[in-house]
Design an enzyme around this catalytic site. Structure first.
Site, PDB file in Angstrom:
ATOM      1  N   CYS A 229       8.074  27.757 -12.310  1.00 22.82           N
ATOM      2  CA  CYS A 229       7.203  28.199 -13.399  1.00 22.82           C
ATOM      3  C   CYS A 229       6.224  29.302 -13.002  1.00 22.82           C
ATOM      4  O   CYS A 229       6.610  30.452 -12.797  1.00 22.82           O
ATOM      5  CB  CYS A 229       6.481  26.985 -13.985  1.00 22.82           C
ATOM      6  SG  CYS A 229       5.922  27.246 -15.698  1.00 22.82           S
TER       7      CYS A 229
ATOM      8  N   GLU B 255      11.875  22.797 -14.786  1.00 21.08           N
ATOM      9  CA  GLU B 255      10.735  22.152 -14.136  1.00 21.08           C
ATOM     10  C   GLU B 255      10.464  20.803 -14.819  1.00 21.08           C
ATOM     11  O   GLU B 255      10.390  20.714 -16.040  1.00 21.08           O
ATOM     12  CB  GLU B 255       9.501  23.043 -14.265  1.00 21.08           C
ATOM     13  CG  GLU B 255       8.196  22.420 -13.784  1.00 21.08           C
ATOM     14  CD  GLU B 255       6.990  23.254 -14.138  1.00 21.08           C
ATOM     15  OE1 GLU B 255       5.969  23.143 -13.439  1.00 21.08           O
ATOM     16  OE2 GLU B 255       7.057  24.030 -15.129  1.00 21.08           O
TER      17      GLU B 255
ATOM     18  N   LYS C 139       6.390  23.008  -5.348  1.00 20.68           N
ATOM     19  CA  LYS C 139       5.697  24.152  -5.950  1.00 20.68           C
ATOM     20  C   LYS C 139       4.470  24.523  -5.132  1.00 20.68           C
ATOM     21  O   LYS C 139       3.630  23.680  -4.819  1.00 20.68           O
ATOM     22  CB  LYS C 139       5.298  23.792  -7.380  1.00 20.68           C
ATOM     23  CG  LYS C 139       4.726  24.938  -8.204  1.00 20.68           C
ATOM     24  CD  LYS C 139       4.493  24.480  -9.640  1.00 20.68           C
ATOM     25  CE  LYS C 139       3.970  25.601 -10.517  1.00 20.68           C
ATOM     26  NZ  LYS C 139       3.764  25.164 -11.916  1.00 20.68           N
TER      27      LYS C 139
END
Length: 534
Positions: free
Chosen positions: A409, A300, A358
């Site tokens: 994440c 990330e 995300k």
């Protein structure tokens, strides 16, 4: 309700016991990993909720012990959040940094602990007059229902199910049936049956004392036969799923390389960190290409730039030169000062083939919740630039190698994100993360969550993190390789694309719905029975 009605000599003792039993549950995850405690650490709270002392059957008392247990569990399991301190590298004073880290710990602890309040009160209010088995059914359904609700919220991490990962892979396989709540249901039910067995055993204590020691042992054991049977049954089912062959073929093989850049957040956005990122990921990519990989995955925000600058970077130049695809973590501009946290598929021609944004952002860290109302107040608490925007829930991530299941994440905690992508054709899992700002316990728990997602969806998983733990995980949850912590590493491994669909992938969390219907039916039958008697 007056506090004078609370038995002062007993209440503090019960609250302490509830808190300590919650701490025991919190010790099931990293860094301790004592997974077996989960199968009885809820028993003390269950017993306290149904204590026989009439004066102690108070909702205030139930609320206290329930919240105390929740604080013990979530406070222990999530204590790694305090490792964000110090944030002096962000130009936050040492004292303010301490205050922010403590606030975060207290907030997320109470957010999780609040779940215990409706559970404890609901368990007592709804099941006091039910028989033991019905009480366990309703208690299990209520817990699973509440976890399902919490998992759709902005803050979610410490489900009871993750107490078994990564050390009890056998039972985690029942997650293939109906997701993580299958494991949660088993844990709550076993705890409830043990508690009910203890209560039943105590109820006959006066009779048992009159028996011979041998007979007493037999009578006492029969009460615990049911929780033992359930415990063994779910593990036998898990074992049968664990032993299913993976049936790997050369046609589905994909050799993936990962780069763990090991760039501390303290330097990540400064010239030293930017230089280290560009050189580290470029050289890592070139070395992995020499090992014959088909594609390279980065963490990330590996290149903490916007898309335009990423495409002009030496890493993309290396991709064009070597002709091997790369998944690169970075950012994409959205509008005004907003942007997305993204992973780009960069082809051998040096072009963006696909992009994933995300979806599940970290509150306060990546965005300001209720910005229009609370933005000004919250911005004073958070030193971060909270102006990221959420990606679309219905995104898919197509690659030159087929459709992937991807998470950035924090999204590893949300099983539905993985299930949806598997249901629409995702063939392998990519997890791109940056846990650099936390102690080793957090990435260990993060790895445990990705293991659960690999098992539930029956997919190979590749984890690329900034500072650890990067890993390769097979569909049975076995970690084939895991990196060190705070180390620069590259690794190549062959994974296999899969198109199987578990019951969970097909039907979602159907077990919670079934439990709620059965539990509700039990309550309706009891109400009708009481009405008929009257």
């Amino acid at each position: 309700m007056k506090l004078s009605t609370i038995p002062h000599k007993i209440l503090p003792s019960n609250v302490s016991k509830a808190f300590l039993s919650g701490v025991l549950m919190g010790m099931t995850v990293a860094p301790v990993g004592a997974w077996f405690l989960a199968w009885f650490a809820l028993v003390p709270l269950w017993l306290m909720i149904f204590d026989k002392e009439p004066k102690r059957k108070l909702y205030f008392h139930i609320s206290l012990v329930s919240i105390a247990w929740g604080i013990g569990y979530h406070g222990t399991s999530l204590s790694w959040i305090t490792s964000i301190h110090p944030m002096t590298w962000m130009k936050v004073s040492w004292l303010a940094s301490l205050g922010i880290s403590l606030f975060c710990w207290v907030f997320i602890t109470f957010w999780g602990a609040i779940l215990l309040l409706p559970w404890g009160i609901g368990l007592f209010l709804l099941t006091s007059k039910l028989n033991s088995l019905s009480r366990v059914l309703v208690g299990t359904a209520l817990w699973c229902g509440l976890e399902a609700i919490w998992s759709y919220g902005p803050l979610w991490w410490s489900s009871l199910s993750y107490t078994q990962s990564p050390n009890n892979l056998i039972v985690l396989h029942i997650g293939q049936i109906s997701g993580p709540n299958t494991v949660t249901a088993a844990i709550v039910a076993v705890n409830g049956l043990i508690a009910e067995a203890y209560k039943a055993n105590r109820a006959r204590e006066s009779y048992i004392l009159e028996m011979e020691l041998k007979l007493r042992t037999i009578v006492q054991f029969q009460y615990y036969l049911l929780p033992l049977t359930l415990f063994l049954m779910v593990h036998i089912i898990g074992w049968s799923l664990y032993k299913v062959p993976l049936n790997q073929t050369a046609e589905t093989a994909l050799k993936v390389g990962i780069i763990q850049g090991n760039i501390p957040n303290t330097i990540k956005l400064y010239p030293e960190g930017l230089y280290k990122a560009i050189t580290g990921y470029t050289m890592g990519y070139i070395n992995l290409v020499k090992q014959g990989v088909n594609v390279v995955l980065t963490p990330e925000g590996a290149l903490p730039f916007f898309e335009e600058r990423i495409m002009a970077s030496p890493l993309v130049a290396a991709v064009k030169d070597k002709g091997v695809v790369a998944w690169i973590g970075g950012f994409a501009p959205y509008q005004d000062s907003e942007y997305t946290n993204s992973v780009f598929t960069v082809t051998r021609e040096g072009e963006v083939f696909s992009r994933y944004d995300k979806v599940k952002l970290v509150p306060l860290g990546e965005y300001v919740p209720f910005k229009e109302i609370l933005g000004t107040a919250i911005s004073r608490l958070s030193p971060l630039k909270a102006n990221q925007v959420h990606g679309l829930e219905t995104q898919v991530f197509d690659t030159p190698f087929g459709r992937a299941i991807i998470a950035i994440c924090y999204e590893s905690a949300f099983s539905e994100r993985f299930r949806y992508q598997a249901s629409v054709g995702g063939q392998f899992i990519l997890s791109s993360s940056n846990d650099a700002h936390y102690s080793a316990a957090m990435p260990a728990q993060h790895h445990a969550l990705d293991i659960m997602r690999a098992i539930e969806n029956d997919r190979w998983a590749v984890r690329a993190t900034n500072t650890g733990y990067s890993a390769f995980v097979n569909p049975h949850g076995r970690t084939l390789w895991i990196s060190g912590h705070n180390t620069y590493e590259i690794k190549a491994e062959t994974i296999y694309k899969r198109q199987t669909q578990t019951l969970y992938v097909r039907w979602g969390d159907w077990l919670t719905s079934v439990l709620l219907v059965l539990g509700g039916s039990m309550l309706i039958v009891e109400i009708l029975h009481k009405h008929k008697v009257k």
